[in-house]
Design an enzyme around this catalytic site. Sequence first.
Site, PDB file in Angstrom:
ATOM      1  N   LYS A 149       0.818  -1.207   0.000  1.00 38.45           N
ATOM      2  CA  LYS A 149       0.000   0.000   0.000  1.00 38.45           C
ATOM      3  C   LYS A 149       0.861   1.269   0.000  1.00 38.45           C
ATOM      4  CE  LYS A 149      -3.281  -2.922   0.257  1.00 38.45           C
ATOM      5  NZ  LYS A 149      -4.540  -3.121  -0.335  1.00 38.45           N
TER       6      LYS A 149
HETATM    7  C1  LIG Z   1      -5.371  -4.265   0.521  1.00 37.52           C
HETATM    8  C2  LIG Z   1      -6.816  -4.037   0.475  1.00 37.52           C
HETATM    9  C3  LIG Z   1      -7.646  -4.425   1.530  1.00 37.52           C
HETATM   10  C4  LIG Z   1      -7.163  -5.217   2.713  1.00 37.52           C
HETATM   11  O1  LIG Z   1      -6.077  -4.696   3.388  1.00 37.52           O
HETATM   12  P1  LIG Z   1      -5.132  -5.690   4.248  1.00 37.52           P
HETATM   13  O2  LIG Z   1      -4.342  -4.744   5.084  1.00 37.52           O
HETATM   14  O3  LIG Z   1      -4.300  -6.450   3.292  1.00 37.52           O
HETATM   15  O4  LIG Z   1      -6.013  -6.551   5.057  1.00 37.52           O
HETATM   16  C5  LIG Z   1      -8.994  -4.121   1.438  1.00 37.52           C
HETATM   17  N1  LIG Z   1      -9.508  -3.496   0.379  1.00 37.52           N
HETATM   18  C6  LIG Z   1      -8.746  -3.106  -0.668  1.00 37.52           C
HETATM   19  C7  LIG Z   1      -9.377  -2.386  -1.819  1.00 37.52           C
HETATM   20  C8  LIG Z   1      -7.382  -3.383  -0.671  1.00 37.52           C
HETATM   21  O5  LIG Z   1      -6.642  -3.054  -1.731  1.00 37.52           O
END
Ligand SMILES: *Cc1c(COP(=O)(O)O)cnc(C)c1O
Length: 396
Positions: free
Chosen positions: A188
């Site tokens: 992210k």
């Molecule tokens: C990465 C992501 C999540 C989940 O996040 P995690 O920290 O990996 O649990 C949820 N929604 C979207 C759109 C994502 O890209």
Amino acid sequence: MPGPGAYWIGEEERREILEVVDSKYWFRYGNLQDPNFKHKVYDLEQELCKQFGCGHALATTSGTASLLVSLLALGIKPGDEVIVPAYTFVASYTSIIFAGGVPVLTEIDDSLTIDPNQIEKRITPKTRAIMPVHMLGNPCDMEAITDIAKRHGLPIIEDSCQAFGATYRGKNCGTIGDIGAFSLNFFKTITSGDGGLVSTNSKDLYERAFGFHDQGHLPNRTGVEVGNRLILGLNFRMNELTGAGALAQLRKLPKLLTRLRTLKKSLKEKIADLPGIAFRKINDSEGECGTLLTVIYESAEKAKEVGERLGTGPIARSGWHVYSNMEHVGAHLKSVGQPSGFGAYPVTDDMLLRSMNISVGVVDGGLGAGFGVNINSTEEDVEAVAQKFRAAYLGK
Ligand SMILES: *Cc1c(COP(=O)(O)O)cnc(C)c1O
């Protein structure tokens, strides 16, 4: 090949984390007057509120956990329907399913986010919430979505997991609806390895989300309160080591976004004159993260061809971000009488077969973005990637 925050892990993260390591106090709660308690998770929540101008923030173990506690805070119960786009990461669906709800998928438009014009068609007497997802750092059309939500009396839960720091008309994504979820996983915008955040302006939603994330407790306990818990909860607490890393990353966010936006502008300018080239619609060109540049081709064949020349492919081939690639979610949708499998959402199918992600900051094959630049790329690197793309696009 992670997200841009991971590329910038450095002395600041080291300093914050070592402070916690040396204190030997790794748990998020403590006495703020105790000099040995470094309260990194607490500071992270406070600084997010300050940076984003939201009333309350809650740190969790992941974006998925943030979505789940947000849905529970909103009161989603078995059988309740939640409207969600047909293009998103698997966690948007699984969080709804584990809250007992039914994900009601909805077509996307050429911004690759939920098409507001399709939302009302999906509303039924069982609809209890709308979950717009700010995909690939691009804010959803929140004005249109907010208008629909208001008319139908539905709360909005923003999945901002791919849009940390993005803004829509000056407001931070995740703080526009009733409650918002962020992710700090390695891919992210900013990261603490794993981790998440929830933001809301409602004290009631904050306290409920807090309780679900910590065995029903009220916020910021210092001990175990017996006989004072009104709801059942689980444990999604962030620890101090994670909080320390996230805090250092949050402080880098403004600079990081400036860099990504500059890189993206430069890359886009170098290919924008190609005959017939089109890009996804950006709902707020000032506010998007700039993590990815998305090209939309006139045909699936062209997308495949150009992708092959670059060692990448259309978004449709990018794993668990595409509903029709999620075999387990598909089986579940079928079992609850919802459309599933390729062909169920033809506009989305077509759009994703014709689209290709070029990385600017999120270098992630799982997102279909194995080709492109990263946050540390130089102007020469950008030029080289642009030239490579031009040659592939022109069939050379
Ligand atoms: C990465 C992501 C999540 C989940 O996040 P995690 O920290 O990996 O649990 C949820 N929604 C979207 C759109 C994502 O890209």
